[in-house]
Structures are given as structure tokens and as C-alpha cells.
Enzyme design. Structure first.
Site, short mmCIF file in Angstrom:
data_model
loop_
_atom_site.label_atom_id
_atom_site.label_comp_id
_atom_site.label_asym_id
_atom_site.label_seq_id
_atom_site.Cartn_x
_atom_site.Cartn_y
_atom_site.Cartn_z
CE LYS A 187 -4.64 1.92 -0.45
NZ LYS A 187 -4.00 0.62 -0.26
CB SER A 200 -0.95 0.00 1.20
OG SER A 200 -2.07 -0.81 0.94
CE LYS A 217 -1.49 3.99 2.69
NZ LYS A 217 -1.38 2.89 3.69
CB SER A 228 -4.41 1.62 3.98
OG SER A 228 -3.63 1.20 2.88
#
Length: 446
Positions: A68, A65, A251, A129
Site C-alpha cells: 500500500k 500490505s 506500514k 489497512s
């Protein structure tokens, strides 16, 4: 083969090995100062991209993730370019709904046919997320996730990233998308990127869209009528389990392929750093939050305890051996030069004196003989000054070709001399040469 010949060959091979060993860069010979327990890691000062620590930083690995961040970059860019707006509503498709209610994945449930604002979807993506929300943003920007994936790879190239490949907007394994993975990608493909490129992407999103930190720093937040709060997966934020002073982004990422990953950032005073760990493990070799946040803490402690931004060269610095340039065809025969601004670099404690100035002239303005032609403006750039750090371990910069530098400029203007002055100088030079020749001849008589 004779015994003496075998011994000779063995000696030659040993010598070659020793020579190659001593030719390795300092970094290769130095011990790993942190021993970060991850497949790859990098620690970077955010304003310059100076690398303070690195391990396997150019190896493409799963990013989960952390993908992202690229989706966020494209979203902020689309908002900036007025292609979408924060209050714009997006209608949830059946596919996005199906992803959003998959309890195996990180998500907030999104209802088919219901409208959600870009801001709502972004907060779900950045804080929790949420994968369904991420795909919805991709659809809102590009019309389809397939088209958005092309935008992701094109933007990565534009940003100068290396060792990357994007196959979806979320970081999920394509197989998690139940056969509806983006067109043109394989069912088992994964998003991959190097630690260096991940750090570079983090740098760019904070530089170009610093407002990203307003959301990534939120520990918990409500989402419409969702029972309970969205809890940020970045557990180093204030009030969460692994909180660390100054952490405000960016993140996390977790899949079986990528392991536990984290791109973090923290600031103390004016000093901000970025960290990346990929497939981080704890002291027992287990993939865990204690591993990724514990290894990140080691890098943050190392950065804040050992490094700072220092002024190495002051403004108006006169370079030793290059305090002036000769001027041709000017009213004055020389012009002084100085640094236009101070030069700041990241310095490890105790190494302030290890830097040596290095001056490079602008070859378009300054001749090989070190002369510049009039007329010359005040503050006209004639070169750049950099500093070289000798005999120190150096990981370089995120941008491999980057070198910190400061402009070197003229102190005063020099007007072009008129034709009469230039003629008289020529006549004077002519007679000076004759007189020199006569003098040498007379000396020869005696």
C-alpha cells in the site's frame, strides 16, 4: 593417482579456499551484530540512504500490505498533478463492496453506490489497512485496478527499485479477490519486493510527500458511523501496545505467504531511520506482533545508540596535496581551491577518525597534468571530494552507486591574460630553455 599427487591437489584446494576467504568483503567475515529473526531486514538512515544493518536485503519476498506504500505514492502524485483531489468523491462498485465486507480481511465496510471522498478512503487505507478502500483509490486514479497495477510496476521502475513485482493494489493474495483479481495476473500470484527496495520506496514517499506521516502517525480514528474506531496496525505508535519514542509510520503487512512484515520509521532530533522486517518471528520462532515489533525495536535501539550524522569535512577545506591548481593562459599562474560546503556522513560511534578524504577532478576542466585553462570564474566547480572509510564493516547505501560528496570550487576568479603577456611568457620560456641547455653543456665541460 599417486599419493603425493593427491596431497598436492588437496594443498592447492586448501590454499585457494583460504585466498577466496580473505578476499571476501569485511561484511561477509563479520558476525551479524543484531541477529534479526526475520527472512530479510534492513535499517537505513533516511536522508542519505546509508544502510546501518542488512540481512538478505536483495531477496524478493512477500510484502503483503506494505504494498500500500506504492498505492499511497501514486495517490499523492495524482493529487499533486491535480488528476484527483482530496474532496473528490468515488462511487463504490459491487466488487469493492464485496471485498470491503469480507471479515477475513482488514477492512471498513463500504456501501454499494455510496460516495466516499479520497481523503476518507486514504485514511482507511493508511491507518486500518482497509483493502476495499485501497481498491477504490486505485479505481479512482486509473479507472480499474488492472490499469493501476501497470502504473505500480512502471513507477517502481522509474523510482529505481529492484527485485519487485506488483499484481494488485492491496498486497492481498490474488486468490482472496474471489476470481476478480486484476486482469493479466495469476490467481495465486503475490506482490513481492526486496527489503532494500521496500526501504527505498519508504524513503521516496517521505521525501516527495512528507505529509504521509500526518496520517500514518494516527493511532486511532473514527470512520463515518462505523462502530468503534479504526486502530492503526502499527502498534509502535504512541499509546499503543508496543509504543516506541519517535515512531510515526509507516506500514504493516500480514499474509500467510509473507508472514508478519513491517516498514517502520522513527525520528529523534534530526536523525530519522527506516526499518524493514519481512516474515519476522519472535524468540519462539512464531510469527507474531511481538516478533515484528520486537525485532524492529532492536534495530531502532541499535541505530539511535550507535550512529549519528557528523561533519567530516568542513566548508572551505583545503585538500592536502591539492590546495591549488596550475592555471594556463591566465593572469595568475595558479588558483586556490576549497570545498564549497561541509560534508556530513553517518558515523558509528568511535569511528570518526577512520575517514580519509578522496579528491576527484572534473576531467572536462582539469587536464591530466592538473592544469585548468583561464578564464576561470569564482566558485567554479573543478571536482568533488568524498571520504573513504578504511577497514570498517560497511553495508553501503540503498542506492548502490551513491557516494556522499561535496563540490570543490575555485576561491577566486582568474582572467585570461592578454596576447602580449602570453607572448612575453612564451619568449621568456624560449630563452629559459636555451639558458638551461647552455648551463647543462657548460656543466659537462667540467
Amino acid at each position: 593417482m599417486k599419493k603425493s599427487s593427491k596431497m598436492y591437489i588437496a594443498i592447492c584446494l586448501s590454499v585457494l579456499m583460504l585466498v577466496s576467504l580473505f578476499q571476501l568483503p569485511n561484511r561477509a567475515l563479520a558476525a551479524d551484530p543484531l541477529n534479526i529473526n526475520a527472512d530479510a531486514a534492513i535499517l537505513v538512515e533516511a536522508s542519505t540512504g546509508k544502510i546501518l544493518y542488512a540481512k538478505n536485503e536483495d531477496t524478493a519476498l512477500g510484502i503483503a500490505s506494505m504494498t500500500k506504500m506504492m498505492t499511497e505514492y501514486l495517490m499523492f502524485e495524482a493529487i499533486h498533478d491535480k488528476k484527483i483531489s482530496w474532496d473528490q468523491e468515488h462511487t463504490i462498485s459491487e466488487f469493492v463492496h464485496d471485498v470491503s465486507v469480507d471479515t477475513r480481511l482488514s477492512n471498513v465496510p463500504l456501501e454499494v453506490g455510496q460516495n466516499y471522498t479520497i481523503r476518507e478512503l486514504y485514511e482507511a487505507m493508511a491507518i486500518f489497512s482497509a483493502n476495499g478502500a485501497t481498491i477504490a483509490i486505485a479505481e479512482a486514479i486509473a479507472g480499474s485496478e488492472s490499469a493501476f497495477v501497470k502504473m505500480m510496476n512502471d513507477k517502481a521502475k522509474e523510482l529505481g527499485l529492484d527485485n519487485y513485482h506488483f499484481v494488485n493494489s492491496t498486497g492481498l493474495n490474488n486468490s482472496d479477490l474471489q476470481g476478480k483479481h486484476p486482469e493479466g495476473t495469476g490467481a495465486d500470484e503475490e506482490n513481492v519486493m526486496s527489503a532494500r527496495s521496500t526501504a527505498k520506496l519508504a524513503m521516496r514517499i517521505m521525501e516527495d510527500f512528507p505529509e504521509v506521516l500526518e496520517t500514518t502517525s494516527v493511532p486511532k480514528k473514527d470512520f463515518r458511523n462505523l462502530e468503534g474506531q479504526m486502530k492503526n496496525w502499527n502498534l509502535m505508535l504512541p499509546s499503543l501496545e508496543y509504543e516506541y519514542p519517535g515512531v510515526d509510520g509507516l506500514k504493516t503487512g500480514t499474509t500467510n505467504f509473507a508472514g508478519r512484515c513491517f516498514t517502520g520509521t522513527a525520528k529523534r532530533g534530526d536523525f530519522r531511520v527506516i526499518t524493514v522486517v519481512m516474515n519476522a518471528k519472535d524468540e519462539n520462532g512464531n510469527s507474531s506482533d511481538r516478533g515484528r515489533f520486537g525485532e524492529t525495536k532492536k534495530m531502532l535501539d541499535y541505530a539511535f545508540s550507535n550512529f549519528s550524522m557528523k561533519e567530516i569535512i568542513p566548508k572551505d577545506y583545503a585538500i592536502e596535496g591539492h590546495k591549488s591548481l596550475k592555471v594556463t593562459k591566465g593572469k595568475e599562474k595558479s588558483v586556490q581551491i576549497r570545498t564549497k560546503d561541509p560534508l556530513h556522513v553517518i558515523v558509528k560511534n568511535g569511528q570518526e577518525e577512520s575517514f580519509t578524504p578522496a579528491f576527484t577532478v572534473d576531467e572536462k576542466k582539469v587536464s591530466k597534468d592538473g592544469e585548468i585553462k583561464a578564464p576561470i570564474k569564482k566558485d567554479e566547480q573543478v571536482g568533488v571530494l568524498t571520504v573513504v572509510q578504511e577497514d570498517q564493516e560497511d553495508y553501503g547505501y540503498v542506492e548502490k552507486e551513491y557516494t556522499p560528496s561535496v563540490k570543490v570550487v575555485t576561491v577566486d576568479k582568474v582572467e585570461k591574460a592578454n596576447w602580449f603577456v602570453l607572448m612575453m611568457r612564451g619568449v621568456g620560456g624560449f630563452f629559459s630553455d636555451i639558458w638551461g641547455s647552455v648551463t647543462e653543456t657548460v656543466k659537462g665541460w667540467f
